[in-house]
Design a protein around this motif. Structure first.
Motif, PDB file in Angstrom:
ATOM      1  N   GLN A 148     -46.808  93.304 -54.042  1.00  0.00           N
ATOM      2  CA  GLN A 148     -45.752  93.762 -54.939  1.00  0.00           C
ATOM      3  C   GLN A 148     -45.410  92.650 -55.928  1.00  0.00           C
ATOM      4  O   GLN A 148     -45.495  91.467 -55.601  1.00  0.00           O
ATOM      5  CB  GLN A 148     -44.511  94.158 -54.154  1.00  0.00           C
ATOM      6  CG  GLN A 148     -44.708  95.350 -53.226  1.00  0.00           C
ATOM      7  CD  GLN A 148     -43.424  95.727 -52.517  1.00  0.00           C
ATOM      8  OE1 GLN A 148     -42.456  96.182 -53.140  1.00  0.00           O
ATOM      9  NE2 GLN A 148     -43.397  95.554 -51.202  1.00  0.00           N
ATOM     10  N   PHE A 149     -45.010  93.056 -57.133  1.00  0.00           N
ATOM     11  CA  PHE A 149     -44.590  92.076 -58.136  1.00  0.00           C
ATOM     12  C   PHE A 149     -43.535  92.691 -59.046  1.00  0.00           C
ATOM     13  O   PHE A 149     -43.397  93.913 -59.126  1.00  0.00           O
ATOM     14  CB  PHE A 149     -45.784  91.578 -58.953  1.00  0.00           C
ATOM     15  CG  PHE A 149     -46.309  92.565 -59.978  1.00  0.00           C
ATOM     16  CD1 PHE A 149     -45.927  92.470 -61.307  1.00  0.00           C
ATOM     17  CD2 PHE A 149     -47.202  93.564 -59.601  1.00  0.00           C
ATOM     18  CE1 PHE A 149     -46.407  93.367 -62.260  1.00  0.00           C
ATOM     19  CE2 PHE A 149     -47.694  94.457 -60.551  1.00  0.00           C
ATOM     20  CZ  PHE A 149     -47.297  94.364 -61.875  1.00  0.00           C
ATOM     21  N   VAL A 150     -42.776  91.843 -59.710  1.00  0.00           N
ATOM     22  CA  VAL A 150     -41.778  92.295 -60.674  1.00  0.00           C
ATOM     23  C   VAL A 150     -42.495  92.618 -61.984  1.00  0.00           C
ATOM     24  O   VAL A 150     -43.083  91.733 -62.605  1.00  0.00           O
ATOM     25  CB  VAL A 150     -40.697  91.216 -60.903  1.00  0.00           C
ATOM     26  CG1 VAL A 150     -39.741  91.664 -62.015  1.00  0.00           C
ATOM     27  CG2 VAL A 150     -39.931  90.948 -59.614  1.00  0.00           C
ATOM     28  N   LEU A 151     -42.451  93.871 -62.397  1.00  0.00           N
ATOM     29  CA  LEU A 151     -43.119  94.287 -63.628  1.00  0.00           C
ATOM     30  C   LEU A 151     -42.365  93.702 -64.819  1.00  0.00           C
ATOM     31  O   LEU A 151     -41.181  93.983 -65.032  1.00  0.00           O
ATOM     32  CB  LEU A 151     -43.159  95.810 -63.713  1.00  0.00           C
ATOM     33  CG  LEU A 151     -43.899  96.407 -64.903  1.00  0.00           C
ATOM     34  CD1 LEU A 151     -45.359  95.958 -64.931  1.00  0.00           C
ATOM     35  CD2 LEU A 151     -43.822  97.931 -64.875  1.00  0.00           C
ATOM     36  N   TRP A 179     -35.097  93.690 -62.215  1.00  0.00           N
ATOM     37  CA  TRP A 179     -36.239  92.957 -61.656  1.00  0.00           C
ATOM     38  C   TRP A 179     -36.812  93.628 -60.406  1.00  0.00           C
ATOM     39  O   TRP A 179     -37.147  92.960 -59.420  1.00  0.00           O
ATOM     40  CB  TRP A 179     -35.863  91.498 -61.365  1.00  0.00           C
ATOM     41  CG  TRP A 179     -35.072  90.874 -62.458  1.00  0.00           C
ATOM     42  CD1 TRP A 179     -35.415  90.769 -63.777  1.00  0.00           C
ATOM     43  CD2 TRP A 179     -33.757  90.301 -62.344  1.00  0.00           C
ATOM     44  NE1 TRP A 179     -34.418  90.152 -64.492  1.00  0.00           N
ATOM     45  CE2 TRP A 179     -33.375  89.857 -63.631  1.00  0.00           C
ATOM     46  CE3 TRP A 179     -32.874  90.108 -61.284  1.00  0.00           C
ATOM     47  CZ2 TRP A 179     -32.161  89.234 -63.879  1.00  0.00           C
ATOM     48  CZ3 TRP A 179     -31.657  89.502 -61.538  1.00  0.00           C
ATOM     49  CH2 TRP A 179     -31.320  89.070 -62.821  1.00  0.00           C
ATOM     50  N   GLU A 180     -36.910  94.942 -60.461  1.00  0.00           N
ATOM     51  CA  GLU A 180     -37.452  95.677 -59.321  1.00  0.00           C
ATOM     52  C   GLU A 180     -38.960  95.457 -59.215  1.00  0.00           C
ATOM     53  O   GLU A 180     -39.661  95.305 -60.211  1.00  0.00           O
ATOM     54  CB  GLU A 180     -37.161  97.170 -59.472  1.00  0.00           C
ATOM     55  CG  GLU A 180     -35.683  97.535 -59.446  1.00  0.00           C
ATOM     56  CD  GLU A 180     -35.068  97.402 -58.063  1.00  0.00           C
ATOM     57  OE1 GLU A 180     -35.822  97.219 -57.090  1.00  0.00           O
ATOM     58  OE2 GLU A 180     -33.829  97.491 -57.956  1.00  0.00           O
ATOM     59  N   LYS A 181     -39.450  95.486 -57.990  1.00  0.00           N
ATOM     60  CA  LYS A 181     -40.863  95.275 -57.744  1.00  0.00           C
ATOM     61  C   LYS A 181     -41.642  96.590 -57.728  1.00  0.00           C
ATOM     62  O   LYS A 181     -41.105  97.634 -57.365  1.00  0.00           O
ATOM     63  CB  LYS A 181     -41.071  94.544 -56.405  1.00  0.00           C
ATOM     64  CG  LYS A 181     -40.611  93.097 -56.416  1.00  0.00           C
ATOM     65  CD  LYS A 181     -40.921  92.421 -55.091  1.00  0.00           C
ATOM     66  CE  LYS A 181     -40.510  90.953 -55.123  1.00  0.00           C
ATOM     67  NZ  LYS A 181     -40.822  90.289 -53.831  1.00  0.00           N
ATOM     68  N   VAL A 182     -42.914  96.492 -58.123  1.00  0.00           N
ATOM     69  CA  VAL A 182     -43.830  97.625 -58.053  1.00  0.00           C
ATOM     70  C   VAL A 182     -45.031  97.198 -57.212  1.00  0.00           C
ATOM     71  O   VAL A 182     -45.271  96.009 -57.001  1.00  0.00           O
ATOM     72  CB  VAL A 182     -44.298  98.066 -59.457  1.00  0.00           C
ATOM     73  CG1 VAL A 182     -43.111  98.466 -60.324  1.00  0.00           C
ATOM     74  CG2 VAL A 182     -45.104  96.959 -60.144  1.00  0.00           C
ATOM     75  N   TYR A 183     -45.772  98.187 -56.733  1.00  0.00           N
ATOM     76  CA  TYR A 183     -47.007  97.915 -55.995  1.00  0.00           C
ATOM     77  C   TYR A 183     -48.156  97.748 -56.978  1.00  0.00           C
ATOM     78  O   TYR A 183     -48.255  98.481 -57.968  1.00  0.00           O
ATOM     79  CB  TYR A 183     -47.309  99.044 -55.019  1.00  0.00           C
ATOM     80  CG  TYR A 183     -46.440  99.033 -53.791  1.00  0.00           C
ATOM     81  CD1 TYR A 183     -46.866  98.411 -52.616  1.00  0.00           C
ATOM     82  CD2 TYR A 183     -45.185  99.643 -53.789  1.00  0.00           C
ATOM     83  CE1 TYR A 183     -46.058  98.393 -51.479  1.00  0.00           C
ATOM     84  CE2 TYR A 183     -44.381  99.630 -52.664  1.00  0.00           C
ATOM     85  CZ  TYR A 183     -44.823  99.003 -51.514  1.00  0.00           C
ATOM     86  OH  TYR A 183     -44.029  98.983 -50.397  1.00  0.00           O
ATOM     87  N   ASN A 184     -49.030  96.790 -56.708  1.00  0.00           N
ATOM     88  CA  ASN A 184     -50.139  96.486 -57.599  1.00  0.00           C
ATOM     89  C   ASN A 184     -51.464  96.840 -56.916  1.00  0.00           C
ATOM     90  O   ASN A 184     -51.753  96.365 -55.812  1.00  0.00           O
ATOM     91  CB  ASN A 184     -50.128  94.993 -57.944  1.00  0.00           C
ATOM     92  CG  ASN A 184     -50.973  94.660 -59.149  1.00  0.00           C
ATOM     93  OD1 ASN A 184     -51.087  95.455 -60.072  1.00  0.00           O
ATOM     94  ND2 ASN A 184     -51.551  93.467 -59.150  1.00  0.00           N
ATOM     95  N   VAL A 185     -52.261  97.685 -57.563  1.00  0.00           N
ATOM     96  CA  VAL A 185     -53.558  98.085 -57.012  1.00  0.00           C
ATOM     97  C   VAL A 185     -54.620  97.989 -58.110  1.00  0.00           C
ATOM     98  O   VAL A 185     -54.292  98.043 -59.303  1.00  0.00           O
ATOM     99  CB  VAL A 185     -53.519  99.526 -56.452  1.00  0.00           C
ATOM    100  CG1 VAL A 185     -52.504  99.653 -55.323  1.00  0.00           C
ATOM    101  CG2 VAL A 185     -53.232 100.546 -57.552  1.00  0.00           C
ATOM    102  N   PRO A 186     -55.896  97.858 -57.746  1.00  0.00           N
ATOM    103  CA  PRO A 186     -56.949  97.846 -58.758  1.00  0.00           C
ATOM    104  C   PRO A 186     -56.994  99.164 -59.527  1.00  0.00           C
ATOM    105  O   PRO A 186     -56.538 100.205 -59.046  1.00  0.00           O
ATOM    106  CB  PRO A 186     -58.226  97.648 -57.928  1.00  0.00           C
ATOM    107  CG  PRO A 186     -57.772  97.083 -56.628  1.00  0.00           C
ATOM    108  CD  PRO A 186     -56.410  97.659 -56.385  1.00  0.00           C
ATOM    109  N   LEU A 187     -57.576  99.121 -60.706  1.00  0.00           N
ATOM    110  CA  LEU A 187     -57.581 100.283 -61.588  1.00  0.00           C
ATOM    111  C   LEU A 187     -58.234 101.511 -60.948  1.00  0.00           C
ATOM    112  O   LEU A 187     -57.738 102.629 -61.117  1.00  0.00           O
ATOM    113  CB  LEU A 187     -58.296  99.932 -62.898  1.00  0.00           C
ATOM    114  CG  LEU A 187     -58.339 101.033 -63.961  1.00  0.00           C
ATOM    115  CD1 LEU A 187     -56.934 101.500 -64.327  1.00  0.00           C
ATOM    116  CD2 LEU A 187     -59.076 100.526 -65.208  1.00  0.00           C
ATOM    117  N   ALA A 188     -59.307 101.321 -60.221  1.00  0.00           N
ATOM    118  CA  ALA A 188     -59.976 102.458 -59.584  1.00  0.00           C
ATOM    119  C   ALA A 188     -59.040 103.163 -58.607  1.00  0.00           C
ATOM    120  O   ALA A 188     -58.979 104.399 -58.552  1.00  0.00           O
ATOM    121  CB  ALA A 188     -61.249 102.004 -58.878  1.00  0.00           C
TER     122      ALA A 188
END
Length: 372
Positions: A216-219, A227-236
């Motif tokens: 997770q990171f702050v977008l 400063w809410e966090k989102v989940y980060n995944v590869p483009l595929a």
């Protein structure tokens, strides 16, 4: 407000009419076939405000209710969410001595924040003092003129909060603490609970390589004021989650850049053509193959920004087999597709900043990598 309500059974005809409008547009050669269409209520208008994040987020919640067999003929109040968020934004702005964003814009974390902390209400319980159209320009000017000197102050009294609430009440009205709906009395919290909406059921997902994947990171966009966090995944995985969710009956709250030359709400299309041409909105054209590197570069150099919040409700394909998400916008119905438009898969992969989805819609293998 009855004009914003419709039964879920009417959606198929609306989507069909939108497709027919695009197909029958003079000179258009596009022919769309529905792959999947999920329930949503009628297209609304955010009017002269920058509250797309509330309109799209609540449209998403309405579709969640429809998917669960609840909320028939329910129109959730966007302005209740807007009204509840402004004091939180102002407090954050003042605490940060003006080194933070304080404006009309927001994001899907704001919808979840209000749902979790305050609940929700129907439109008939709170319409935000709407007259002919929503227009918050004067109100926002006053709010900014109040908070700017406060951010520079060396000491503060609690009175400023009351003054800010007074301005919001004058323009939007006091948010209801209790109301009646279909013969029953509710608080905003009890209403959300009876609907079965739980903020913990939803996650926000993005895909950028400047942070580790499956974390997770702050977008880093201005409207992410909290400063809410989102989940980060590869483009595929990013595109796979979105497409499979729609195919399996879920919808997406979608945040994306809409400043590209390949975006035309009037024409009902959002595409990334290999070569721009005068006829790119009238006949299918070859599109760029989007990579993680292209997506990252566009975000890093500000070509991709957090422009607009929308609601993805379905999936179609054109006569060449190219897939497009069906997107419900909040700019009224005055385009060729009755307020909807079609966003190609390359456009989604390239220009999306994030999307919100039910956690249950994420494929199990990907959800495990995300720690869900």
């Amino acid at each position: 407000m009855k004009q914003w309500m419709m039964g879920a059974g009417l959606l198929v005809s609306i989507t069909a009419a939108a497709q027919q409008a695009q197909t029958n547009r003079e000179g258009s050669q596009y022919q769309f076939t529905t792959i999947k269409q999920n329930d949503a209520y009628d297209v609304q208008s955010q009017d002269r405000t920058s509250t797309c994040w509330s309109f799209s987020g609540l449209s998403f919640f309405e579709s969640e209710l429809l998917r669960n067999g609840k909320g028939k003929d329910l129109n959730l109040s966007e302005m209740f969410v807007v009204r509840k968020v402004y004091p939180l934004k102002a407090a954050n702005y003042v605490r940060m001595h003006g080194k933070n964003n304080f404006d009309e814009g927001g994001g899907f974390p704001d919808d979840l924040l209000v749902l979790r902390r305050y609940g929700l209400v129907p439109q008939e319980a709170y319409d935000g003092n709407r007259k002919d159209v929503y227009n918050h320009g004067e109100m926002v000017s006053l709010l900014k003129s109040m908070t700017l000197p406060l951010a520079d102050a060396k000491t503060l009294t609690p009175s400023w909060n009351k003054a800010l609430e007074g301005v919001l009440d004058a323009y939007l009205g006091a948010a209801p603490e209790q109301f009646s709906y279909k013969g029953k009395s509710y608080t905003p919290q009890s209403f959300a609970k009876e609907l079965g909406l739980n903020a913990d059921d939803y996650v926000i997902i993005s895909s950028f390589s400047h942070h580790p994947f499956y974390s997770q990171f702050v977008l880093e966009v201005p409207d992410n004021w909290n400063w809410e966090k989102v989940y980060n995944v590869p483009l595929a995985d990013f595109t796979s989650i979105a497409e499979q969710a729609v195919q399996n009956g879920y919808t997406l709250a979608w945040a994306a850049d809409v400043s590209e030359k390949g975006f035309s709400h009037k024409d009902g299309l959002a595409i990334v053509p290999e070569k721009e041409s005068a006829d790119m909105f009238t006949k299918p054209t070859s599109e760029k193959a989007i990579t993680q590197e292209m997506r990252q570069l566009a975000f890093d150099n500000f070509e991709t920004q957090d422009d607009h919040g929308m609601h993805i409700t379905g999936l179609v394909k054109d006569q060449q087999g190219n897939k497009y998400f069906v997107v419900k916008n909040s700019w009224g119905k005055s385009n060729y597709c009755g307020g909807y438009f079609y966003a190609s898969m390359p456009y989604f992969a390239y220009k999306t900043t994030c999307f919100m989805v039910n956690k249950k819609a994420i494929p199990a293998a990907i959800a495990k990598k995300m720690g869900l």
